[in-house]
Design an enzyme around this catalytic site. Structure first.
Site, mmCIF file in Angstrom:
data_model
loop_
_atom_site.group_PDB
_atom_site.id
_atom_site.type_symbol
_atom_site.label_atom_id
_atom_site.label_comp_id
_atom_site.label_asym_id
_atom_site.label_seq_id
_atom_site.Cartn_x
_atom_site.Cartn_y
_atom_site.Cartn_z
ATOM 1 C CB CYS A 83 11.294 -19.631 2.493
ATOM 2 S SG CYS A 83 10.729 -18.143 1.592
ATOM 3 N NE ARG A 122 15.227 -20.640 7.096
ATOM 4 C CZ ARG A 122 16.276 -21.155 6.549
ATOM 5 N NH1 ARG A 122 17.186 -21.790 7.201
ATOM 6 N NH2 ARG A 122 16.543 -20.854 5.352
ATOM 7 C CD1 TRP A 135 10.901 -13.206 6.211
ATOM 8 C CD2 TRP A 135 11.839 -12.696 4.380
ATOM 9 N NE1 TRP A 135 11.562 -11.768 6.459
ATOM 10 C CE2 TRP A 135 12.082 -11.590 5.219
ATOM 11 C CE3 TRP A 135 12.547 -12.587 3.162
ATOM 12 C CZ2 TRP A 135 12.850 -10.393 4.949
ATOM 13 C CZ3 TRP A 135 13.349 -11.498 2.854
ATOM 14 C CH2 TRP A 135 13.355 -10.495 3.746
ATOM 15 C CG ASN A 141 15.055 -20.297 0.757
ATOM 16 O OD1 ASN A 141 14.315 -19.080 0.938
ATOM 17 N ND2 ASN A 141 16.008 -20.796 1.589
ATOM 18 N N GLY A 142 14.080 -18.659 -2.226
ATOM 19 C CA GLY A 142 15.025 -17.962 -2.903
ATOM 20 C C GLY A 142 14.255 -17.126 -4.011
ATOM 21 C CD GLU A 173 25.187 -5.824 17.653
ATOM 22 O OE1 GLU A 173 25.202 -5.446 16.480
ATOM 23 O OE2 GLU A 173 24.610 -7.107 17.867
ATOM 24 C CE LYS A 207 21.243 -7.603 18.151
ATOM 25 N NZ LYS A 207 22.439 -8.147 17.584
ATOM 26 C CD GLU A 211 18.283 -7.455 15.192
ATOM 27 O OE1 GLU A 211 18.215 -7.999 14.166
ATOM 28 O OE2 GLU A 211 19.445 -7.370 15.775
ATOM 29 C CG HIS A 220 30.568 16.917 12.870
ATOM 30 N ND1 HIS A 220 31.137 17.996 12.506
ATOM 31 C CD2 HIS A 220 31.399 15.975 13.773
ATOM 32 C CE1 HIS A 220 32.464 17.851 13.329
ATOM 33 N NE2 HIS A 220 32.552 16.844 13.917
ATOM 34 C CE LYS A 278 20.361 -16.371 14.118
ATOM 35 N NZ LYS A 278 20.518 -15.308 15.073
HETATM 36 C C1 F6R Z 1 21.183 -8.552 13.636
HETATM 37 C C2 F6R Z 1 21.561 -9.883 13.023
HETATM 38 C C3 F6R Z 1 21.921 -9.423 11.301
HETATM 39 C C4 F6R Z 1 22.903 -10.229 11.027
HETATM 40 C C5 F6R Z 1 23.352 -10.141 9.462
HETATM 41 C C6 F6R Z 1 24.295 -10.961 8.918
HETATM 42 O O1 F6R Z 1 21.265 -9.193 15.105
HETATM 43 O O2 F6R Z 1 21.488 -10.733 13.253
HETATM 44 O O3 F6R Z 1 22.237 -8.197 11.260
HETATM 45 O O4 F6R Z 1 24.195 -10.096 11.870
HETATM 46 O O5 F6R Z 1 22.128 -10.475 8.900
HETATM 47 O O6 F6R Z 1 24.252 -12.236 9.264
HETATM 48 P P1 F6R Z 1 25.496 -13.407 9.260
HETATM 49 O O7 F6R Z 1 25.997 -13.145 10.217
HETATM 50 O O8 F6R Z 1 24.471 -14.756 9.066
HETATM 51 O O9 F6R Z 1 25.983 -13.218 7.916
#
Ligand code: F6R
Length: 622
Positions: A2, A27, A77, A101-102, A491, A495, A498, A514, A617
């Site tokens: 949030c 976020r 959120w 938030n939380g 990765e 990407k 997501e 496997h 985020k």
């Molecule tokens: C993917 C992404 C997430 C973050 C993960 C950790 O694009 O952004 O997988 O990498 O939530 O976030 P941080 O780096 O802020 O600990």
């Protein structure tokens, strides 16, 4: 998670709250709302969905609301309760209004208690319950600050809260009880409270990062900080942020993510400049700093991280083991946290987190500190929890990253870890200085190569967009690679899933047979990462198995790797300049390719690229 913004001062509150919430949209959220203090009380406008819905409600509302000088806003959120208008924040309980938030972990007990007292919550949220606690305390005679303080006693869970009351116009209380909260003095008079510095940075670069267990009282006169438990005043100093406001605009790009992919050459240079001492004559001249001193005694490194940061660390493991020859393990913070890990003496733990707020990574570092294990953070946000709680920090200088998908922070994390590898290799004498000097020389060339690669009409960009056009009907994607290309494959798949919501898996190429090869057939796209490195030949031999099963193969490899190219249906070549680089550096060149693949696929699929569904985020809850 949030987003929160509170404002009291000389400006019109809506002019601070709406742009502030827009800055926090990255976020991720599913409903939004704002509360404004007017003469007859506090009015709330909230809605499920986008912030624009709230703006529309405001536009159609009384002039007094537009003119209000005190208020707060929230992007939610959903955790407890669906993303409906009723569950959206702010919540009003009597004369008390709050945003949160939380998570309140003991909310069921709290709810029972609130119901017994005769209150009737209208939402399904845990947040609203807190308002009744404050209300009851104020009814017993406490002022707003005392009431908030008393209401926190017995509350379990990490959260931040911002509270106002109609009985105390012009006062906004913010509490950090785990989840991040910042405050800033408005140079025009008044103050801002927010869950993230980005909401305040247009007004001032001097940001106060609240500590866990701290409360801030914002009024027209500025800010007063208090200890949440004792109510005693706390003296706080602001942190000066070096983020520029233009880094927070799209700068002519259609999405933040695309802009941030293009910023990579510059942020790599900025990160290098911030961490190096060019007057030193060592192959990896890291400037003298606490994090470097902690590395000097390390006999084993453990990286803890989540998501993309975990992928960066996983690539780093190959580098550190091969150059410095010291043992490295890379752990998912959410798993490591609840494991009885064995930590021999000489272990240094490195938490990698762009936000510096990820709950699991932070919890691991906190726990290890109590066990006297040295901890280092690799963070992008100064003043973030991890940056303050780790024993020492390496900062990436990526500037604010607004797109939810990590791109430029990922490559700058890679850079820091490569510097660590080179530095430790020099210290341990595990690799000759001549080799290390070449590694460093080549590292410095990477931003220039990336800059050419990312030119609007470069062959890489054309090949990526062409490949995306050719696989419009793909039913799923596999990314495969070996060595450093294995975490890069993970990765690439992350990407893609997501932001484009495609079915995507990342696999070590050798693992395909496997099990997962059963999934490969017509309609699947296999993206094979096979630059000319140690592992290329083995990867190519795995490719034959895939080809035999009818999948479309998209190869990413050395531009003159004709054998590989012939095996592939679609092709993205690494730039020629990459051929002379130390092979270990190739992940830096693969990274924008997988990022652009997912970006263009997401644009084709019409998703909300910068704010993908269900994601946030910074993940400040477990
Ligand atoms: C993917 C992404 C997430 C973050 C993960 C950790 O694009 O952004 O997988 O990498 O939530 O976030 P941080 O780096 O802020 O600990």
């Amino acid at each position: 998670m949030c987003g929160i913004v509170g404002y009291v001062g000389q400006r019109k509150a809506v002019d601070v709250l709406i742009p502030g919430l827009q800055r926090l949209e990255y976020r991720g959220y599913d409903s939004a709302g704002i509360a404004l203090q007017v003469e007859k009380g506090i009015e709330i406008k909230k809605s499920e969905g986008r912030l624009e819905n709230v703006e529309r409600l405001l536009n159609g509302s009384a002039e007094s609301l537009q003119k209000s000088h005190t208020g707060m806003g929230h992007t939610r959120w959903a955790t407890h309760g669906k993303p409906t208008t009723q569950n959206a924040h702010p919540h009003k309980t009597g004369h008390v209004v709050l945003v949160h938030n939380g998570i309140i972990e003991n909310y069921l007990d709290l709810k029972r208690d609130i119901l017994t007292r005769g209150h009737k919550p209208v939402s399904e949220t845990d947040s609203e319950l807190f308002g009744y606690l404050v209300l009851d305390e104020m009814d017993k005679g406490a002022n707003l600050a005392e009431a908030v303080r008393k209401s926190f006693v017995g509350l379990h869970g990490q959260c931040s809260m911002v509270v106002m009351s109609e009985k105390e116009p012009g006062v906004i209380i913010g509490v950090r009880n785990g989840s991040p909260l910042v405050a800033a003095v408005d140079p025009q008079g008044g103050a801002i409270i927010a869950s993230d510095a980005q909401a305040a940075i247009s007004y001032t670069k001097d940001i106060f990062f609240l500590d866990h267990g701290e409360m801030v009282i914002a009024t027209n006169k500025g800010l007063v900080f208090e200890d949440l438990k004792t109510g005693k005043t706390v003296k706080r100093e602001p942190v000066k942020l070096d983020w520029s406001v233009d880094k927070m605009n799209k700068g002519g790009f259609p999405h933040y993510m695309l802009k941030e992919i293009h910023e990579q050459p510059v942020v790599l240079v900025d990160t290098l400049n911030a961490l190096l001492d060019r007057n030193k004559h060592t192959p990896f001249p890291l400037s003298d700093q606490p994090a470097v001193r902690l590395l000097e005694n390390a006999r084993q490194l453990i990286f803890v991280a989540c998501g993309t940061s975990w992928h960066a660390a996983s690539i780093g493991k190959y580098w550190i083991e091969s150059l410095a020859k010291i043992p490295v393990s890379v752990e998912l913070a959410s798993e490591f946290r609840y494991r009885d890990a064995v930590l021999p003496s000489g272990t240094v733990v490195i938490g990698v987190s762009q936000s510096g707020e990820t709950a699991d990574t932070l919890a691991v570092l906190r726990d290890l500190k109590t066990k006297k294990i040295p901890t280092i953070g690799i963070c992008n946000v100064r003043g973030s929890s991890i940056s303050r709680e780790a024993d020492a920090v390496f900062y990436t200088s990526a500037g604010p990253e607004i797109g939810v998908a990590a791109t430029k922070t990922f490559s700058s994390q890679l850079l820091v870890i490569y510097l660590i590898a080179g530095y430790m290799a020099h210290k341990s004498r595990a690799t000759s200085d001549t080799t290390l000097a070449k590694c460093f020389e080549d590292l410095v060339k990477v931003p220039h190569i990336l800059s050419d690669m990312l030119e609007p009409d470069s062959s890489m960009v054309r090949q990526v967009t062409g490949a995306v056009d050719s696989v419009k009907d793909a039913k799923g994607f596999f990314f495969i690679g070996r060595g450093t290309s294995f975490p890069m494959a993970l990765e690439g798949a992350l990407k893609l899933k997501e932001i484009s919501y495609d079915y995507a898996e990342g696999y070590a190429a050798g693992e395909l047979k496997h099990g997962p090869i059963a999934m490969i057939d017509l309609g699947m796209v296999v993206v094979v990462l096979a630059p000319k490195d140690l592992w290329r030949d083995k990867t190519v031999s795995n490719l034959e198995e895939v080809k035999a099963r009818g999948a479309t193969i998209l190869g990413i490899g050395d531009t003159e790797d004709h054998d590989l190219k012939t095996l592939c249906d679609l092709w993205v070549g690494l730039p020629k300049e990459g051929r002379a680089l130390e092979k270990g550096l190739l992940p830096f060149l693969l990274s924008p390719i997988v990022q652009l693949l997912s970006y263009h696929r997401a644009v084709y699929r019409g998703t909300d690229v910068d704010k993908p569904r269900n994601l946030a985020k910074s993940v400040t809850v477990e």
